[in-house]
Design an enzyme around this catalytic site. Structure first.
Site, PDB file in Angstrom:
ATOM      1  N   LYS A 189     -10.574  -7.681 -17.234  1.00 27.76           N
ATOM      2  CA  LYS A 189      -9.562  -7.432 -18.274  1.00 27.76           C
ATOM      3  C   LYS A 189      -9.063  -8.739 -18.863  1.00 27.76           C
ATOM      4  O   LYS A 189      -8.623  -8.779 -20.019  1.00 27.76           O
ATOM      5  CB  LYS A 189      -8.419  -6.580 -17.724  1.00 27.76           C
ATOM      6  CG  LYS A 189      -7.673  -7.149 -16.526  1.00 27.76           C
ATOM      7  CD  LYS A 189      -6.518  -8.055 -16.884  1.00 27.76           C
ATOM      8  CE  LYS A 189      -5.871  -8.630 -15.645  1.00 27.76           C
ATOM      9  NZ  LYS A 189      -4.805  -9.614 -15.930  1.00 27.76           N
ATOM     10  N   THR A 246      -2.023  -6.834 -20.189  1.00 27.63           N
ATOM     11  CA  THR A 246      -2.529  -8.190 -20.415  1.00 27.63           C
ATOM     12  C   THR A 246      -2.890  -8.420 -21.880  1.00 27.63           C
ATOM     13  O   THR A 246      -2.738  -9.526 -22.399  1.00 27.63           O
ATOM     14  CB  THR A 246      -3.751  -8.464 -19.518  1.00 27.63           C
ATOM     15  OG1 THR A 246      -3.438  -8.106 -18.175  1.00 27.63           O
ATOM     16  CG2 THR A 246      -4.138  -9.925 -19.545  1.00 27.63           C
TER      17      THR A 246
END
Length: 339
Positions: A189, A246
């Protein structure tokens, strides 16, 4: 009450030390940087990494690795991912048989394509290695804002023990046996978040961000399940959950570095300006190697690598992503040709 050693005095190590102290545990925090230890001991605040968060006197800081590791009920390894292997190697002589080490960093080693827990096991074979991950910025955990994470371990006993050690009214902990899926989701990610930051830096909007998150989790899931991770993990906190936070948060160092690159900075300039380890940069090449090894299509990861390491402009990378050959979103879904 447990006696805990936290290895790494950055923002995440400090935030977790505060959490564990608030849960009534005795906490010793180690840093390799003697000046950092002296600053934290004297100022009781990490002004550059966790400003405004006061550190109780009960938390001890040291640069003596042996005293931070020996006779601890469990260890929290919180050094940035590029330093995980060397730190584990240095720790190994002091780690007892069966001592629990819970790794809280996220990354994949480029040279070996190993996850962090695999590196730790290789360097400290006598340890009981676990991982803790999820959508959890240190800046918010340090301030006591509600957060949910997952602990992965090889046994239910270890996972549930760590669950009780960390969990409180603002920090909820789930358990999972899928350590590989947790680590792959947490590492990959960061690469997608670089792309999301680039899109922000180029001035693109919410549509672009949503597309990158959605197609990003598709890439992560394709590779992760091919490697043995579970689809439930990639659909959960350490997959789509961690990816969302994120890609979207102003706290994200990966998104910030991508934003600066989108605005025209080089990778090196962006990393210097962020002033913290941008783990997605270190995982990007490993992700591309894994995609090739497992014959998995990861176009976003490929374009991130091209921008970071091959000099491709961010705008051209986005253009190539948009103009790829058309395809079905889910190739496995059948058409009802009778309609």
């Amino acid at each position: 009450m447990a006696n805990v050693g936290v290895l790494g005095a950055g923002s995440w190590g400090t935030a977790l030390a505060l959490l564990l102290n608030n849960n009534g545990h005795q906490v010793t925090v180690w840093s390799i940087d003697k000046a950092e230890v002296e600053m934290l001991t004297e100022k009781r605040e990490h002004k550059s990494k966790l400003p405004g968060v006061k550190i109780p006197e009960e938390i001890t800081f040291t640069n003596d690795l042996e005293s931070a590791v020996k006779e601890k009920d469990f260890l929290v390894l919180a050094v940035p991912s590029p330093f995980t292997r060397n730190t584990a190697k240095s720790m190994s002589p002091y780690v007892a048989e069966g001592q629990i080490i819970v790794d809280v960093a996220k990354g994949i080693e480029e040279s070996t394509m190993m996850t962090l827990s695999q590196q730790i096991r290789e360097e400290i074979p006598q340890a009981d290695v676990a991982v803790l991950s999820g959508p959890s910025h240190a800046e918010e955990v340090g301030r006591g804002l509600p957060t949910i994470v997952v602990v992965g371990a090889t046994t239910r006993k270890t996972a549930e023990y760590l669950q009780t050690m960390f969990m409180n009214q603002v920090f909820r902990v789930y358990t999972s046996p899928d350590m590989l899926g947790i680590e792959l989701g947490g590492s990959l990610k960061n690469v997608i978040a670089l792309a999301a930051g680039v899109a922000d830096g180029l001035g693109y909007g919410d549509n672009t961000k949503a597309a990158l998150i959605t197609r990003g989790i598709a890439e992560i899931s394709r590779l992760g399940t091919k490697m043995g991770g579970k689809i439930e993990t990639f659909n959960g906190l350490t997959g789509i959950g961690d990816l969302i936070v994120t890609c979207a948060s102003t706290h994200s160092r990966n998104r910030k570095a991508g934003y600066l690159i989108g605005q025209g900075r080089t990778m090196e300039e962006a990393m210097d300006e962020v002033q913290m380890v941008v783990e997605g940069v270190y995982s990007a090449k490993a992700a591309a190697k894994l995609a090739k090894k497992y014959d998995v299509s990861m176009p976003i990861v490929d374009q991130v690598n091209a921008v970071l390491f091959d000099g491709k402009s961010a705008a051209e990378a986005v253009r190539e992503l948009m103009l790829r050959e058309g395809r079905a979103e889910h190739a496995a879904l059948p058409w009802n040709e009778k309609i």
